[in-house]
Design a protein around this motif. Sequence first.
Motif, PDB file in Angstrom:
ATOM      1  N   SER A   2      12.995 -40.533  30.433  1.00  0.00           N
ATOM      2  CA  SER A   2      13.215 -39.537  29.397  1.00  0.00           C
ATOM      3  C   SER A   2      14.407 -38.656  29.718  1.00  0.00           C
ATOM      4  O   SER A   2      14.649 -38.299  30.869  1.00  0.00           O
ATOM      5  N   ARG A   4      14.716 -35.827  27.977  1.00  0.00           N
ATOM      6  CA  ARG A   4      14.322 -34.597  27.289  1.00  0.00           C
ATOM      7  C   ARG A   4      14.022 -33.488  28.286  1.00  0.00           C
ATOM      8  O   ARG A   4      13.289 -33.680  29.245  1.00  0.00           O
ATOM      9  N   LYS A  37      23.241 -30.333  26.693  1.00  0.00           N
ATOM     10  CA  LYS A  37      23.261 -31.336  25.630  1.00  0.00           C
ATOM     11  C   LYS A  37      24.512 -32.204  25.720  1.00  0.00           C
ATOM     12  O   LYS A  37      24.464 -33.419  25.444  1.00  0.00           O
ATOM     13  N   GLU A  42      18.459 -34.260  25.579  1.00  0.00           N
ATOM     14  CA  GLU A  42      17.855 -33.642  24.405  1.00  0.00           C
ATOM     15  C   GLU A  42      17.125 -32.396  24.893  1.00  0.00           C
ATOM     16  O   GLU A  42      16.313 -32.482  25.809  1.00  0.00           O
ATOM     17  N   THR A 118       7.597 -34.491  13.382  1.00  0.00           N
ATOM     18  CA  THR A 118       8.670 -33.574  12.977  1.00  0.00           C
ATOM     19  C   THR A 118       9.665 -33.369  14.107  1.00  0.00           C
ATOM     20  O   THR A 118      10.890 -33.397  13.900  1.00  0.00           O
ATOM     21  N   GLU A 120      10.306 -35.340  16.630  1.00  0.00           N
ATOM     22  CA  GLU A 120      11.067 -36.570  16.851  1.00  0.00           C
ATOM     23  C   GLU A 120      12.229 -36.672  15.869  1.00  0.00           C
ATOM     24  O   GLU A 120      13.345 -37.057  16.238  1.00  0.00           O
ATOM     25  N   GLU A 121      11.983 -36.330  14.623  1.00  0.00           N
ATOM     26  CA  GLU A 121      13.051 -36.410  13.613  1.00  0.00           C
ATOM     27  C   GLU A 121      14.140 -35.376  13.880  1.00  0.00           C
ATOM     28  O   GLU A 121      15.336 -35.664  13.742  1.00  0.00           O
ATOM     29  N   LEU A 123      15.022 -34.114  16.801  1.00  0.00           N
ATOM     30  CA  LEU A 123      15.797 -34.566  17.957  1.00  0.00           C
ATOM     31  C   LEU A 123      16.720 -35.728  17.573  1.00  0.00           C
ATOM     32  O   LEU A 123      17.857 -35.818  18.040  1.00  0.00           O
ATOM     33  N   LYS A 124      16.234 -36.599  16.714  1.00  0.00           N
ATOM     34  CA  LYS A 124      17.039 -37.723  16.237  1.00  0.00           C
ATOM     35  C   LYS A 124      18.297 -37.226  15.536  1.00  0.00           C
ATOM     36  O   LYS A 124      19.370 -37.841  15.623  1.00  0.00           O
ATOM     37  N   GLN A 125      18.186 -36.097  14.845  1.00  0.00           N
ATOM     38  CA  GLN A 125      19.306 -35.534  14.104  1.00  0.00           C
ATOM     39  C   GLN A 125      20.165 -34.583  14.950  1.00  0.00           C
ATOM     40  O   GLN A 125      21.092 -33.960  14.437  1.00  0.00           O
ATOM     41  N   GLY A 126      19.857 -34.484  16.240  1.00  0.00           N
ATOM     42  CA  GLY A 126      20.656 -33.656  17.129  1.00  0.00           C
ATOM     43  C   GLY A 126      20.355 -32.173  17.071  1.00  0.00           C
ATOM     44  O   GLY A 126      21.121 -31.350  17.579  1.00  0.00           O
TER      45      GLY A 126
END
Length: 367
Positions: A2, A4, A37, A42, A118, A120-121, A123-126
Amino acid sequence: MSSRIVVKIGSSSLASTEGELNREAIHFFATEIASLKATGYEVLLVTSGAVAAGFREIGYVTRPHLLHEKQAAAAVGQALLMQAYQAAFAAHGIINAQILLTRTDFCSRKRMNNASLTIEELLKQGVVPIFNENDTVSVDELKFGDNDTLSALVANLVRAKHLLILTDMDGLYTGDPRKHPDATRFEHVQEITEEIYATAGGAGSSLGTGGMRSKIDAAKIATRGGVPVFVGKVSLPGDLKDAVDGHGQGTYFDTELSSLSMKKQWLGFMSTPLGSLTVDAGAEQALIHGGHSLLPVGVQQVIGHFNAGDVVEVLNSEAIVLGRGIINYDDAQLRLIRGLSSSKVIQELNHIHRLEVIHRDEWITLK
């Protein structure tokens, strides 16, 4: 592995000595997180500071003590806190998202799952999610322990590589270094024992609600979930990266455990036990070291009222909590068959769905 990182910043690090929100501190931490970052991590931020940011604005001379006053200050301060973070992160081209949680959110597996999707989405979008307790509706005296526990639960939820709990102290010492100059710092803690807890004092700042003990509690939750923890100070550029790299100004709580499934996290740290069982030494050995289920023969005492499917705590004969599990019997049934061999249990009960009191798949060790 990970990438994160969960960063938790306490009230004492975000407010001036007069109690007002320190925007320079906000910009400093935003820059540190932006640098992290930029190296590929993340980052999720758990922040305190809403009450400290708001109590001056609402007209209080000092930090309030009554619950409704704290909640009013937090309602004002939360908006100011997010405004400051958004301005600071925008300078680095980073978007933030506000996520306000309470303990009841973590008690519901459905809410946890929704929150996880939520996050996860985002983090996916930065996006950098910024977590805080929803102080305005909390009823336990505003209470995740200055967000220390919240940060551990978030770290476990996202299966973080590290949890960094930032404070105004550079780690855990053998005594309070402000009172005992000869106190030495723990560089690494392999196991959180009663001796470790004995070194922790009370709250260290009038602006925060959490002391070192609440940080040890958080470290215990996170490390049990497979997340190593750093507790210490970040005050100079590059300190946050140093903390991630293993040579920060603080104490590292190590773990060799693997990350827990969401179900086990809920069971161990977020569920509400409705009763307790005391077990004998053989059952303790089977549960802790053998990886076996708990059978009726090992149960010595049943306390409380519960139904099949509820969560109970399991204690040994010395009243030490061994763990939690989902029970397969109601309390009346279990009182009837406790201590009996499996063959006698089958004779005693006309109908039996499962022989195990707690199946190993519905169990988490906390000792």
